[in-house]
Design a protein around this motif. Structure first.
Motif, PDB file in Angstrom:
ATOM      1  N   LEU A  53      35.002  32.327 109.982  1.00  0.00           N
ATOM      2  CA  LEU A  53      35.096  32.993 111.347  1.00  0.00           C
ATOM      3  C   LEU A  53      34.299  34.233 111.315  1.00  0.00           C
ATOM      4  CD1 LEU A  53      36.157  32.909 114.113  1.00  0.00           C
ATOM      5  CD2 LEU A  53      38.241  33.749 113.162  1.00  0.00           C
ATOM      6  N   VAL A  54      34.689  35.112 110.370  1.00  0.00           N
ATOM      7  CA  VAL A  54      34.149  36.410 110.240  1.00  0.00           C
ATOM      8  C   VAL A  54      32.662  36.322 110.087  1.00  0.00           C
ATOM      9  CG1 VAL A  54      34.091  38.556 108.858  1.00  0.00           C
ATOM     10  CG2 VAL A  54      36.123  37.553 109.235  1.00  0.00           C
ATOM     11  N   PHE A  55      32.126  35.363 109.114  1.00  0.00           N
ATOM     12  CA  PHE A  55      30.628  35.306 109.053  1.00  0.00           C
ATOM     13  C   PHE A  55      30.114  34.912 110.463  1.00  0.00           C
ATOM     14  CE2 PHE A  55      27.062  32.773 108.324  1.00  0.00           C
ATOM     15  CZ  PHE A  55      26.216  33.260 107.562  1.00  0.00           C
ATOM     16  N   LEU A  56      30.627  33.886 111.103  1.00  0.00           N
ATOM     17  CA  LEU A  56      30.105  33.488 112.281  1.00  0.00           C
ATOM     18  C   LEU A  56      30.124  34.571 113.396  1.00  0.00           C
ATOM     19  CD1 LEU A  56      31.533  29.834 112.490  1.00  0.00           C
ATOM     20  CD2 LEU A  56      29.274  30.415 112.369  1.00  0.00           C
ATOM     21  N   ALA A  57      31.155  35.055 113.559  1.00  0.00           N
ATOM     22  CA  ALA A  57      31.086  36.286 114.605  1.00  0.00           C
ATOM     23  C   ALA A  57      30.471  37.243 114.599  1.00  0.00           C
ATOM     24  CB  ALA A  57      33.054  36.612 114.875  1.00  0.00           C
ATOM     25  N   VAL A  58      30.640  37.804 113.149  1.00  0.00           N
ATOM     26  CA  VAL A  58      29.917  39.284 112.770  1.00  0.00           C
ATOM     27  C   VAL A  58      28.448  39.101 112.290  1.00  0.00           C
ATOM     28  CG1 VAL A  58      30.155  41.259 111.378  1.00  0.00           C
ATOM     29  CG2 VAL A  58      32.245  40.053 112.193  1.00  0.00           C
ATOM     30  N   ILE A  59      28.469  38.218 111.424  1.00  0.00           N
ATOM     31  CA  ILE A  59      27.002  38.244 110.774  1.00  0.00           C
ATOM     32  C   ILE A  59      25.994  37.291 111.609  1.00  0.00           C
ATOM     33  CG2 ILE A  59      25.504  37.584 108.665  1.00  0.00           C
ATOM     34  CD1 ILE A  59      28.051  38.354 107.064  1.00  0.00           C
ATOM     35  N   SER A  60      26.526  36.009 111.688  1.00  0.00           N
ATOM     36  CA  SER A  60      25.475  34.929 112.441  1.00  0.00           C
ATOM     37  C   SER A  60      25.291  35.310 113.820  1.00  0.00           C
ATOM     38  CB  SER A  60      26.111  33.618 112.353  1.00  0.00           C
ATOM     39  OG  SER A  60      25.468  32.607 112.805  1.00  0.00           O
ATOM     40  N   THR A  61      26.349  35.984 114.527  1.00  0.00           N
ATOM     41  CA  THR A  61      26.425  36.163 116.117  1.00  0.00           C
ATOM     42  C   THR A  61      25.899  37.346 116.159  1.00  0.00           C
ATOM     43  OG1 THR A  61      28.260  34.556 116.459  1.00  0.00           O
ATOM     44  CG2 THR A  61      27.424  36.128 118.273  1.00  0.00           C
ATOM     45  N   VAL A  62      26.564  38.649 115.757  1.00  0.00           N
ATOM     46  CA  VAL A  62      26.285  39.999 116.187  1.00  0.00           C
ATOM     47  C   VAL A  62      25.019  40.304 115.395  1.00  0.00           C
ATOM     48  CG1 VAL A  62      26.871  42.217 116.436  1.00  0.00           C
ATOM     49  CG2 VAL A  62      28.328  40.523 117.276  1.00  0.00           C
ATOM     50  N   MET A  63      25.118  40.570 114.057  1.00  0.00           N
ATOM     51  CA  MET A  63      24.246  41.054 113.249  1.00  0.00           C
ATOM     52  C   MET A  63      22.776  40.231 113.119  1.00  0.00           C
ATOM     53  SD  MET A  63      26.191  42.218 109.987  1.00  0.00           S
ATOM     54  CE  MET A  63      24.899  42.863 109.071  1.00  0.00           C
ATOM     55  N   ALA A  64      22.904  38.955 113.170  1.00  0.00           N
ATOM     56  CA  ALA A  64      21.721  38.428 113.313  1.00  0.00           C
ATOM     57  C   ALA A  64      21.138  38.472 114.669  1.00  0.00           C
ATOM     58  CB  ALA A  64      21.740  36.777 113.192  1.00  0.00           C
ATOM     59  N   PHE A  65      21.695  38.627 115.653  1.00  0.00           N
ATOM     60  CA  PHE A  65      21.127  38.979 117.219  1.00  0.00           C
ATOM     61  C   PHE A  65      20.660  40.315 117.226  1.00  0.00           C
ATOM     62  CE2 PHE A  65      21.897  40.412 121.461  1.00  0.00           C
ATOM     63  CZ  PHE A  65      21.181  39.417 122.196  1.00  0.00           C
ATOM     64  N   ALA A  66      21.068  41.204 116.476  1.00  0.00           N
ATOM     65  CA  ALA A  66      20.318  42.601 116.516  1.00  0.00           C
ATOM     66  C   ALA A  66      19.255  42.546 115.584  1.00  0.00           C
ATOM     67  CB  ALA A  66      21.688  43.582 115.859  1.00  0.00           C
ATOM     68  N   ALA A  67      19.362  41.825 114.495  1.00  0.00           N
ATOM     69  CA  ALA A  67      18.039  41.996 113.703  1.00  0.00           C
ATOM     70  C   ALA A  67      17.005  41.122 114.361  1.00  0.00           C
ATOM     71  CB  ALA A  67      18.690  41.169 112.311  1.00  0.00           C
ATOM     72  N   TYR A  68      17.232  39.750 115.036  1.00  0.00           N
ATOM     73  CA  TYR A  68      16.132  39.180 115.663  1.00  0.00           C
ATOM     74  C   TYR A  68      15.776  39.869 116.799  1.00  0.00           C
ATOM     75  CZ  TYR A  68      13.680  35.561 117.902  1.00  0.00           C
ATOM     76  OH  TYR A  68      12.692  34.577 118.272  1.00  0.00           O
ATOM     77  N   LEU A  69      16.501  40.898 117.538  1.00  0.00           N
ATOM     78  CA  LEU A  69      15.976  41.519 118.818  1.00  0.00           C
ATOM     79  C   LEU A  69      14.992  42.773 118.188  1.00  0.00           C
ATOM     80  CD1 LEU A  69      18.983  41.719 121.172  1.00  0.00           C
ATOM     81  CD2 LEU A  69      17.069  40.274 121.357  1.00  0.00           C
ATOM     82  N   THR A  70      15.587  43.359 116.897  1.00  0.00           N
ATOM     83  CA  THR A  70      14.616  44.362 116.523  1.00  0.00           C
ATOM     84  C   THR A  70      13.343  43.870 115.961  1.00  0.00           C
ATOM     85  OG1 THR A  70      16.616  45.435 115.651  1.00  0.00           O
ATOM     86  CG2 THR A  70      14.720  46.332 114.772  1.00  0.00           C
ATOM     87  N   LEU A  71      13.438  42.573 115.463  1.00  0.00           N
ATOM     88  CA  LEU A  71      12.182  42.084 114.854  1.00  0.00           C
ATOM     89  C   LEU A  71      11.395  41.655 116.042  1.00  0.00           C
ATOM     90  CD1 LEU A  71      11.526  40.945 111.905  1.00  0.00           C
ATOM     91  CD2 LEU A  71      12.151  38.715 112.486  1.00  0.00           C
ATOM     92  N   LEU A  72      11.696  41.316 117.068  1.00  0.00           N
ATOM     93  CA  LEU A  72      10.789  40.889 118.349  1.00  0.00           C
ATOM     94  C   LEU A  72       9.997  42.110 118.693  1.00  0.00           C
ATOM     95  CD1 LEU A  72      13.138  38.651 120.669  1.00  0.00           C
ATOM     96  CD2 LEU A  72      11.042  38.072 119.533  1.00  0.00           C
ATOM     97  N   GLY A  73      10.967  43.148 118.766  1.00  0.00           N
ATOM     98  CA  GLY A  73      10.095  44.529 118.828  1.00  0.00           C
ATOM     99  C   GLY A  73       8.881  44.980 118.088  1.00  0.00           C
TER     100      GLY A  73
END
Length: 320
Positions: free
Chosen positions: A246-266
Motif C-alpha cells: 500500500l505504501v509503495f503504491l500510494a507514495v512511490i508508484s503514484t506520487v513519486m513516479a508521477f513527479a519523476a515522470y513530469l520532471t522527465l517530460l520537461g
C-alpha cells in the motif's frame, strides 16, 4: 504565451536551440535517475497490486486507502509549490470525470484483472495505452493518424494476441485468461479516456498537479461510493505485505513516479520520456517470472517484441 518568429515563419534561433536541447541533448545523471525511478516504480507496481488483491480487502476499499494517501500527498505538493487550489464548479465537474476514469475505474478494472492474470501480463496490456491514446484521440478529435501510427497499433495488438493465444486456445473463449484480458483492456480504455479529459484540462490552462490532486480526491470518493453500494466493509489488513504494498503504491508508484515522470517530460521531452511504456512491461514480466512463476514461451517472447515495436512506432510517429 506567444512565440516570436522570424519573417519566414521559423522560430527564432533561441527557441530552436531550446527545442534541440530538450529533444536531442545527451542524458545527464539526473535524467538517468529519474528514468530509473519511473521504470522501477511502474514495473513493480503491478506485483504490488497482486499483493493487495489477495489481502482480504475488497478492490474498491483498496483503492480508497491507496488514493486517500496519494491525495493528501498531492495536495501537499500543490500547496508547497504554490499551486492553485481553488477552481469554479465547472472545473470541478471535469476533475470528477478525470478522477472516475483514471483514479478509480482504470485501477478497479486492473485490480479485478489481477485475480485472473499474473502481474506482468497486466503491465503488457496497459502498455497499449500509447497506441490506444493515439487512436482514440484521432477518433474523438478527428485527426487522421499517420500510417506509422496505424502500423504501430496493428503490430501492438498483434503482439498482445500472440502473448495470450496459448492460454486462450487451451481454455477457450470463456477461460479465465480471456476474462482477465478483457478487464485489463477496459481499464486501459478508461485510462485513455481520462487522458483526453486531462489534455482538455491542460489546454484550458489548468495546472496539472492541482487538477490531479482534485481528480484523486474525486476518484477516492467514487471508489468509496462503490464500496458502500456493494456493501463492502471498510477494513484494513495489518500484514507486512499489505502495508508495504500500500505504501509503495500510494507514495512511490503514484506520487513519486508521477513527479519523476513530469520532471522527465520537461527535461528530455515527451517523445523520449514515452519510451518508459516500452521498457516497464519487460521488467514487470521479469518480476512475474521470479515471484509468480510466469513461464516464457515462444509466443510470449515474439508477442512482447511486437508490443514494444508497436509502441516505438506510435511514439516516434507522434513526435513533433
Amino acid at each position: 504565451m506567444s512565440v516570436t518568429r522570424e519573417p519566414n515563419g521559423a522560430p527564432e534561433p533561441a527557441t530552436a536551440e531550446k527545442r534541440t536541447t530538450t529533444r536531442d541533448r545527451p542524458f545527464e545523471p539526473v535524467d538517468y535517475g529519474l528514468y530509473a525511478l519511473t521504470v522501477i516504480a511502474w514495473s513493480a507496481s503491478w506485483f504490488a497490486i497482486e499483493l493487495q488483491v489477495g489481502s482480504g480487502v475488497s478492490n474498491e476499499v483498496n483503492l480508497v486507502w491507496r488514493f486517500a494517501i496519494a491525495t493528501l500527498l498531492m495536495f501537499a505538493w500543490a500547496g508547497f509549490s504554490g499551486g492553485r487550489l481553488r477552481f469554479p464548479i465547472t472545473d470541478h465537474l471535469r476533475f470528477a470525470v478525470l478522477g472516475i476514469l483514471i483514479f478509480s475505474s482504470n485501477f478497479l478494472f486492473f485490480y479485478y484483472g489481477a485475480g485472473y492474470l499474473v502481474s506482468g501480463l497486466l503491465s503488457v496490456v496497459f502498455s497499449l495505452a500509447s497506441v490506444i491514446n493515439m487512436l482514440l484521440g484521432a477518433l474523438v478529435i478527428g485527426e487522421r493518424p499517420a500510417p506509422r501510427i496505424l502500423a504501430g497499433g496493428v503490430i501492438g495488438f498483434a503482439g498482445i494476441a500472440l502473448m495470450f493465444f496459448p492460454e486462450i486456445a487451451a481454455n477457450g473463449l470463456s477461460g479465465r485468461t480471456l476474462v482477465g484480458l478483457l478487464l485489463c483492456l477496459c481499464g486501459t480504455l478508461s485510462f485513455c479516456a481520462g487522458n483526453l479529459v486531462s489534455v482538455a484540462n491542460q489546454r484550458r490552462g489548468l495546472p496539472l498537479v492541482s487538477t490531479s490532486a482534485w481528480g484523486m480526491l474525486y476518484g477516492t470518493l467514487w471508489s468509496a461510493f462503490l464500496a458502500f453500494l456493494l456493501g463492502e466493509p471498510f477494513v484494513f489488513a495489518t500484514t507486512a505485505s499489505y502495508i508495504g504494498s500500500l505504501v509503495f503504491l500510494a507514495v512511490i508508484s503514484t506520487v513519486m513516479a508521477f513527479a519523476a515522470y513530469l520532471t522527465l517530460l520537461g527535461r528530455i521531452g515527451g517523445a523520449r520520456a514515452g519510451y518508459v511504456t516500452v521498457i516497464f512491461p519487460v521488467f514487470a514480466l521479469l518480476i512475474s517470472t521470479a515471484l509468480e512463476g510466469y513461464a516464457w514461451t515462444a509466443y510470449a517472447i515474439i508477442g512482447l517484441v511486437l508490443v514494444a515495436a508497436g509502441n516505438v512506432l506510435v511514439i516516434r510517429g507522434g513526435r513533433r
